[in-house]
Design a protein around this motif. Structure first.
Motif, PDB file in Angstrom:
ATOM      1  N   SER A 131    -106.951  -1.514  74.229  1.00 18.78           N
ATOM      2  CA  SER A 131    -108.185  -0.741  74.503  1.00 18.78           C
ATOM      3  C   SER A 131    -108.974  -1.214  75.552  1.00 18.78           C
ATOM      4  N   PRO A 132    -109.555  -0.369  76.446  1.00 21.93           N
ATOM      5  CA  PRO A 132    -110.626  -1.123  77.359  1.00 21.93           C
ATOM      6  C   PRO A 132    -111.405  -1.989  76.708  1.00 21.93           C
ATOM      7  N   THR A 133    -111.846  -3.195  77.248  1.00 18.63           N
ATOM      8  CA  THR A 133    -112.302  -4.256  76.381  1.00 18.63           C
ATOM      9  C   THR A 133    -113.724  -3.658  75.964  1.00 18.63           C
ATOM     10  N   ALA A 134    -114.438  -3.097  76.543  1.00 21.71           N
ATOM     11  CA  ALA A 134    -115.799  -2.591  76.160  1.00 21.71           C
ATOM     12  C   ALA A 134    -115.772  -1.724  75.050  1.00 21.71           C
ATOM     13  N   VAL A 135    -114.591  -1.067  74.739  1.00 19.58           N
ATOM     14  CA  VAL A 135    -114.637   0.148  73.742  1.00 19.58           C
ATOM     15  C   VAL A 135    -113.893  -0.316  72.440  1.00 19.58           C
ATOM     16  N   ASN A 136    -114.581  -0.097  71.281  1.00 18.01           N
ATOM     17  CA  ASN A 136    -114.197  -0.335  70.042  1.00 18.01           C
ATOM     18  C   ASN A 136    -112.923   0.685  69.733  1.00 18.01           C
ATOM     19  N   PRO A 137    -112.014   0.589  69.568  1.00 13.20           N
ATOM     20  CA  PRO A 137    -111.036   1.729  69.434  1.00 13.20           C
ATOM     21  C   PRO A 137    -111.004   2.150  68.329  1.00 13.20           C
ATOM     22  N   GLY A 138    -111.718   1.783  67.264  1.00 10.28           N
ATOM     23  CA  GLY A 138    -111.954   2.637  65.929  1.00 10.28           C
ATOM     24  C   GLY A 138    -110.483   2.208  65.073  1.00 10.28           C
ATOM     25  N   ALA A 139    -110.114   2.945  64.210  1.00  8.00           N
ATOM     26  CA  ALA A 139    -109.189   2.953  63.164  1.00  8.00           C
ATOM     27  C   ALA A 139    -108.336   4.045  63.271  1.00  8.00           C
ATOM     28  N   ASP A 140    -108.519   5.193  63.732  1.00 11.19           N
ATOM     29  CA  ASP A 140    -107.543   6.483  63.589  1.00 11.19           C
ATOM     30  C   ASP A 140    -106.269   5.996  64.287  1.00 11.19           C
ATOM     31  N   GLY A 141    -106.117   5.386  65.072  1.00  8.08           N
ATOM     32  CA  GLY A 141    -104.735   4.956  65.601  1.00  8.08           C
ATOM     33  C   GLY A 141    -103.845   4.161  64.802  1.00  8.08           C
ATOM     34  N   ILE A 142    -104.621   3.255  63.998  1.00  5.81           N
ATOM     35  CA  ILE A 142    -103.839   2.383  62.926  1.00  5.81           C
ATOM     36  C   ILE A 142    -103.533   3.383  61.762  1.00  5.81           C
ATOM     37  N   LEU A 143    -104.248   4.182  61.423  1.00  8.65           N
ATOM     38  CA  LEU A 143    -103.991   4.971  60.280  1.00  8.65           C
ATOM     39  C   LEU A 143    -103.003   6.083  60.312  1.00  8.65           C
ATOM     40  N   GLU A 144    -103.024   6.447  61.798  1.00  9.29           N
ATOM     41  CA  GLU A 144    -101.688   7.354  62.158  1.00  9.29           C
ATOM     42  C   GLU A 144    -100.597   6.727  62.190  1.00  9.29           C
ATOM     43  N   ALA A 145    -100.602   5.435  62.806  1.00  9.71           N
ATOM     44  CA  ALA A 145     -99.201   4.565  62.580  1.00  9.71           C
ATOM     45  C   ALA A 145     -98.629   4.489  61.324  1.00  9.71           C
ATOM     46  N   LEU A 146     -99.835   4.137  60.447  1.00  9.27           N
ATOM     47  CA  LEU A 146     -99.444   3.661  59.021  1.00  9.27           C
ATOM     48  C   LEU A 146     -98.801   5.058  58.343  1.00  9.27           C
ATOM     49  N   GLN A 147     -99.428   6.156  58.620  1.00  9.14           N
ATOM     50  CA  GLN A 147     -98.814   7.233  57.977  1.00  9.14           C
ATOM     51  C   GLN A 147     -97.693   7.583  58.440  1.00  9.14           C
ATOM     52  N   ASN A 148     -97.223   7.425  59.792  1.00  6.98           N
ATOM     53  CA  ASN A 148     -95.783   7.462  60.145  1.00  6.98           C
ATOM     54  C   ASN A 148     -94.788   6.621  59.566  1.00  6.98           C
ATOM     55  N   LEU A 149     -95.048   5.329  59.373  1.00  2.00           N
ATOM     56  CA  LEU A 149     -94.424   4.370  58.441  1.00  2.00           C
ATOM     57  C   LEU A 149     -94.083   5.035  57.161  1.00  2.00           C
ATOM     58  N   ASN A 150     -95.176   5.445  56.625  1.00  2.16           N
ATOM     59  CA  ASN A 150     -95.097   5.944  55.259  1.00  2.16           C
ATOM     60  C   ASN A 150     -94.124   7.153  55.120  1.00  2.16           C
TER      61      ASN A 150
END
Lengths: 153, 172
Positions: free
Chosen positions: A132-151
């Motif tokens: 992520s750009p250092t100044a931007v909080n990337p949130g969590a949507d990407g994490i949740l998507e990756a976890l869903q893919n694993l599931n």
């Protein structure tokens, strides 16, 4: 930066002043690594505070989350207490930034971790990574998507 | 990043409900930045309320803000008595006094049926509504409060930036 399909390099880092965490001990579970530049960034838009609210979502996906920065264990301890965090912050403090370097997310100029996310599967393989750009909080949507893919695998 | 789910009938909306220009705020009732955004959004409503639809979704950071979730539930309870926006406004206008007792006081000032209001505060369905708002925010890429969406797309800026952009587009 390490990409999808790469085995996640193992590490052992302090999580509290007297307790260490070793990544390979979490085989069988999904793991989220959130590298971030520093403790004590501004409140309300704080990335760690957001993840703190999301632990029950991560739990649903059998995932543990660890924050990682170059701050010391005592700094993490104070920061965790002040923000009421319920997940470990790991100190990539000695040798400084060694783990961030292994993952290819160390900022040499600032001497801090870059803001980067990794989702690691039960076998210790990186499923998803994001810088992520250092100044931007990337949130969590990407994490949740990756976890869903694993599931869904 | 786009809004998931899209604005729907379960949302709290004001302004021109038929408008194609839809602003969504994810907010926390105890967040000082949301408090600071509140008068700006009021200004937006005064200037463009007839031209846009404004939606509020809950994003309480409960671990950081002790009263954020109960305040969100209180607005849902007020909503059951037709006074969502009145409670929403009253909380932001008195944020510094926020606690459970004060929410009851606000409910009295809004002439709500208090025994019903108190009962609704305990209603798990309202808590679920707040939590599902939060989850939708996370899935939509909300990373802090306040976060805004314009026509389903995340807007990376403050309430002031939002007002300015809408003003600029209006005068073109």
């Amino acid at each position: 930066m390490l990409q999808k399909g790469t085995p996640a390099p193992d590490f052992t880092l302090f999580a509290t002043p007297d307790q260490e965490i070793t990544l390979s001990e979490f085989k069988g579970q999904n793991v989220i690594l959130a590298f971030y530049p520093a403790d004590w960034s501004p409140v309300c838009s704080d990335q760690m505070a957001l993840y703190n609210e999301m632990l029950k979502f991560f739990k649903k996906y059998n995932a543990e989350i660890f924050g990682i920065s170059v701050d010391s264990k005592w700094c993490h301890f104070a920061f965790s207490q002040s923000r009421n965090l319920h997940f470990p912050l790991l100190a990539d403090f000695e040798a400084k930034g060694e783990t961030a370097k292994k993952y290819g997310v160390y900022n040499d100029k600032e001497g801090e971790c870059k803001r980067a996310l990794f989702v690691i599967d039960k076998d210790g393989i990186i499923e998803w990574s994001y810088l992520s750009p250092t100044a931007v909080n990337p949130g969590a949507d990407g994490i949740l998507e990756a976890l869903q893919n694993l599931n869904n695998k | 990043m786009s809004l998931k789910p899209a604005v729907n009938k379960n949302d709290h909306a004001q302004g021109n409900l038929k408008s194609d220009l839809v602003i969504v705020e994810y907010g926390d009732y105890q967040c000082p930045y949301c408090r600071a955004a509140y008068p700006v959004l009021k200004e937006l409503g005064r200037e463009f309320g007839s031209q846009l639809k404004f939606v509020f979704r809950n994003f309480p950071l409960s671990e950081m803000h002790q009263y954020a979730r109960v305040a969100a539930i209180a607005t849902e309870a007020a909503n059951l008595q037709g006074k969502f926006w009145e409670m929403h406004d009253a909380i932001y206008e008195n944020q510094e006094n926020l606690n459970e007792k004060f929410l009851i006081k606000l409910a009295k000032q809004l002439n709500l049926n208090i025994s019903q209001f108190e009962k609704d505060l305990q209603n798990p369905e309202l808590g679920n509504k707040v939590d599902s708002d939060f989850e939708s925010g996370v899935m939509s890429g909300v990373n802090g409060t306040p976060s805004f969406f314009v026509n389903d797309k995340k807007f990376d800026g403050s309430a002031r930036d939002l007002l300015q952009i809408i003003r600029e587009n209006a005068t073109e």
